[in-house]
Design an enzyme around this catalytic site. Structure first.
Site, PDB file in Angstrom:
ATOM      1  N   GLN A 117      -9.507   1.455   2.247  1.00 34.28           N
ATOM      2  CA  GLN A 117      -8.504   2.180   3.074  1.00 34.28           C
ATOM      3  C   GLN A 117      -9.215   2.977   4.165  1.00 34.28           C
ATOM      4  OE1 GLN A 117      -5.424   1.338   2.350  1.00 34.28           O
ATOM      5  NE2 GLN A 117      -6.240   0.329   0.531  1.00 34.28           N
TER       6      GLN A 117
ATOM      7  N   ARG B  19       0.832  -1.217   0.000  1.00 37.92           N
ATOM      8  CA  ARG B  19       0.000   0.000   0.000  1.00 37.92           C
ATOM      9  C   ARG B  19       0.859   1.257   0.000  1.00 37.92           C
ATOM     10  NH1 ARG B  19      -5.308  -2.150   3.501  1.00 37.92           N
ATOM     11  NH2 ARG B  19      -6.027  -3.369   1.726  1.00 37.92           N
TER      12      ARG B  19
ATOM     13  N   TYR C 167      -6.713  -0.450  -7.184  1.00 33.41           N
ATOM     14  CA  TYR C 167      -6.030  -1.701  -6.797  1.00 33.41           C
ATOM     15  C   TYR C 167      -5.301  -1.558  -5.460  1.00 33.41           C
ATOM     16  CZ  TYR C 167      -1.871  -0.069  -9.608  1.00 33.41           C
ATOM     17  OH  TYR C 167      -0.827   0.609 -10.153  1.00 33.41           O
ATOM     18  N   GLU C 168      -4.948  -2.722  -4.935  1.00 36.64           N
ATOM     19  CA  GLU C 168      -4.333  -2.815  -3.598  1.00 36.64           C
ATOM     20  C   GLU C 168      -5.272  -2.257  -2.519  1.00 36.64           C
ATOM     21  OE1 GLU C 168      -1.589  -4.731  -3.459  1.00 36.64           O
ATOM     22  OE2 GLU C 168      -2.035  -4.590  -1.323  1.00 36.64           O
ATOM     23  N   GLY C 169      -6.573  -2.497  -2.705  1.00 33.73           N
ATOM     24  CA  GLY C 169      -7.589  -2.019  -1.754  1.00 33.73           C
ATOM     25  C   GLY C 169      -8.094  -0.659  -2.188  1.00 33.73           C
TER      26      GLY C 169
END
Ligand SMILES: Cc1cc2nc3c(=O)[nH]c(=O)nc-3n(C[C@H](O)[C@H](O)[C@H](O)COP(=O)(O)OP(=O)(O)OC[C@H]3O[C@@H](n4cnc5c(N)ncnc54)[C@H](O)[C@@H]3O)c2cc1C
Length: 598
Positions: free
Chosen positions: A447, A302, A440-442
């Site tokens: 978040q 992240r 992407y990546e959450g």
């Protein structure tokens, strides 16, 4: 095509004045990272990024990667650039020496990785995904797997990927269906055969490296449903022969490439496992512990995506600034022609881009320094405090930097006027490329949920209280700096108070309004980003003012830093008040409407 010049002065300023590089160099693990090494690394990385990678960016956007005869062919020039990257030893910069890494701090990796991403997001995604795979394998793989795969991945000779997503399982990984069936290998060891399909896999296949090592989340037959039935596997594209070299092709293949809005140079693959005999897979960690293994990498991954937000913003800012200096439009009362940079509204846009990009850089580097201290601090208490700061800041870095990159890249289009909308200038590419970063990546929503639930409510606001105290200390330093920074101090104090009010309200509502944190989370995350950014810009202004007293001070740079911090305090920090007002709104405002009324 847009030219890129690495912002080396600002990088060094942030490294020393905000992230306190000296305190990282004092850690036992980083005694080798002398200032000479730091300078040489930054300078050499800038050379490769500016001269070899950045010029490929627009061509990669136009040509994209291609799937030819079942194999992905990278965009023109990427393979040569990747070879230079590997030959220069860049892949191994911050990995541990026991796996062949150079053992340099994550803090030093931050400007270096910023340069790769600014030069080309699409290109830099390949090493970025490899880094996640290396982390997973080094933390959780057994000795035999590490011995066979790790060193080649650390040097970049082999690339790595992360396979999580399936059509029905994006944010909700609990729905993953890819299966792994245990079997005994010819040498008596346990291995698995994998069957299933993954989608959206970044650099899922290519021939830039001799092998591609996939890290795949899947469910062993008979494992529990849900998240706690997932295991992590290593699935190589080519199985290794008796000499440890890539041999037989494994049963894992790219089926197609996605046609997408941006990052065209990064192949986004639909991947199929087990169309024939089943893909040979090796367990990483223990069965059903896959999610725990993924959590190990989450902070680093992240941080990297937040850093991508910084990187694309820097590229957009440099382009907008160059265009505004050049574009002649209109004239003054004396009939003299004006360049658009002379209009106050264009300056406002450029300063919004510049000040927020510099705030992002400060936030990303500071977080990287805290990661180094959390991993290598000598004192357990100091390590725990650094880890708490990292955990608090990661969703802010990921959420705020990537959301703000949407604004910055959009402003670049606006500065260009109609030409911004025309592909030829490249402004549109940065805008399109940035759009994936909040997903992407959450996603930002994830978040924001992480920030309010795990980072604020779980410790009853304790990590945030410590951060707010540090902000208050900077206010005291601003007071000592005299009148010049008085407005910055006032804006920072107001921002801090609004953030405190949102956090207090969140904690107060926790027992009574079940929807409050969900309804307020995005605005609280953005508020935290704005205030932390304001804090770090204020620290930068204090340091710049102090440095101005030096005999050999770089006056232009330092005065610009102070003016940029003053702009941020006047034009960006006041947004914290609006975010607070939204965060304090009752959740009914969001939830009362019926689905059929939407
Ligand atoms: C270009 C690209 C590259 C990618 N690279 C990879 C890769 O290399 N490896 C890989 O495994 N995956 C990769 N992904 C997948 C990516 O991580 C997912 O797309 C992302 O996690 C979102 O999942 P989703 O698309 O299924 O959206 P969904 O999960 O369906 O989300 C849709 C919307 O609902 C919201 N939402 C969903 N659940 C919740 C919740 N619980 N609370 C609040 N809001 C929620 C989301 O915030 C979002 O706004 C990539 C995707 C793209 C487009």
């Amino acid at each position: 095509m847009t030219v890129y010049a690495a912002p080396i002065k600002d990088m060094h300023f942030v490294l020393s004045h905000i992230a306190n590089m000296q305190s990282v160099q004092e850690l036992q693990a980083y005694q080798e990272a002398s200032q000479d090494i730091v300078n040489a690394v930054v300078e050499e990385a800038a050379r490769l990024a500016e001269t070899q990678i950045a010029p490929l960016n627009s061509g990669a956007d136009a040509a994209g990667a291609q799937l030819v005869d079942g194999s992905v062919k990278p965009s023109p020039g990427f393979t040569d650039a990747y070879n230079s990257y590997v030959e220069g030893g860049w892949a191994s910069l911050s990995y541990a020496p026991e796996y062949g890494g150079q053992g340099l701090p994550d803090l030093l990796a931050a400007p270096v990785e910023e340069m790769w991403h600014t030069a080309s997001l699409a290109f830099a995604l390949c090493p970025m995904l490899t880094a996640s795979a290396v982390l997973a394998l080094s933390k959780h793989g057994n000795d035999s797997l590490k011995e066979q795969y790790l060193e080649k991945m650390v040097t970049g000779e082999w690339a790595g990927t992360m396979h999580l997503t399936e059509p029905q399982a994006g944010t909700d990984l609990a729905s993953i269906k890819t299966r792994a069936v245990p079997e005994t290998a010819a040498d008596g060891s346990q291995q698995y055969r994998m069957y299933g399909q993954k989608i959206f896999i970044t650099w899922g296949d290519h021939d830039m490296t001799d092998n591609v090592v996939h890290m795949v989340l899947a469910r062993v037959d008979g494992a529990p449903e849900g998240i706690h039935g997932l295991s992590l596997f290593l699935v190589p594209k080519f199985l290794l022969d008796d000499n440890g070299k890539p041999g037989t092709r494994n049963d894992v293949h790219p089926l197609s490439l996605e046609h997408k809005l941006g990052i065209h140079g990064s192949p986004t693959c639909v991947m199929s496992f087990g169309d024939n005999d089943g893909a040979v897979a090796y367990l990483v960690g223990e069965e059903n512990q896959g999610i725990r293994c993924m959590f190990t990498m989450m902070n680093k991954a992240r941080l990297e995506v937040g850093l991508q937000g910084l990187a694309i913003s820097e590229r957009a800012y440099q382009q907008g600034r160059a265009y505004a200096m050049d574009r002649v439009q209109g004239s003054n009362a004396q009939g003299e022609k004006l360049r658009i940079v002379e209009f106050a509204d264009v300056r406002r846009m450029l300063l919004l881009m510049k000040s927020q990009t510099e705030a992002m850089r400060a936030m990303v580097y500071l977080t990287a320094a805290e990661i180094d201290k959390a991993n290598h601090g000598e004192d357990p208490q100091a390590r725990a405090e650094a880890q708490a700061r990292v955990d608090l800041l990661i969703p802010v870095v990921k959420g705020w930097c990537t959301e703000t990159s949407q604004e910055v890249t959009s402003l670049n289009v606006q500065v260009h006027g109609g030409m911004g909308f025309i592909e030829e200038t490249g402004a549109a590419q940065h805008y399109r490329d940035a759009r994936i970063l909040t997903i992407y990546e959450g996603t930002t929503g994830i978040q924001a949920g992480d920030f309010v639930k795990r980072k604020l409510l779980r410790d009853n606001g304790s990590a945030m209280t410590s951060l707010l105290q540090d902000i208050a200390s900077t206010e005291a330093e601003l007071t000592e700096s005299g009148d010049a920074l008085a407005a910055v101090r006032t804006a920072l104090a107001e921002g801090r108070e609004t953030l405190q009010a949102s956090v207090d309200h969140l904690i107060q509502q926790a027992g009574s309004d079940a929807d409050h944190h969900g309804a307020a989370s995005f605005n609280m995350l953005m508020q935290a980003g704005v205030v932390v950014g304001g804090w770090l810009m204020a620290k930068a202004a204090v340091a710049a003012q102090r440095d101005l007293a030096g005999a050999d001070a770089d006056r232009d740079f330092l005065e610009a830093k102070i003016k940029t911090a003053q702009f941020y305090a006047a034009h960006v920090l006041p947004r914290a008040e609006s975010y607070k007002r939204i965060a304090l709104a009752p959740s009914d405002v969001v939830m009362a409407i019926q689905e059929e009324q939407l």
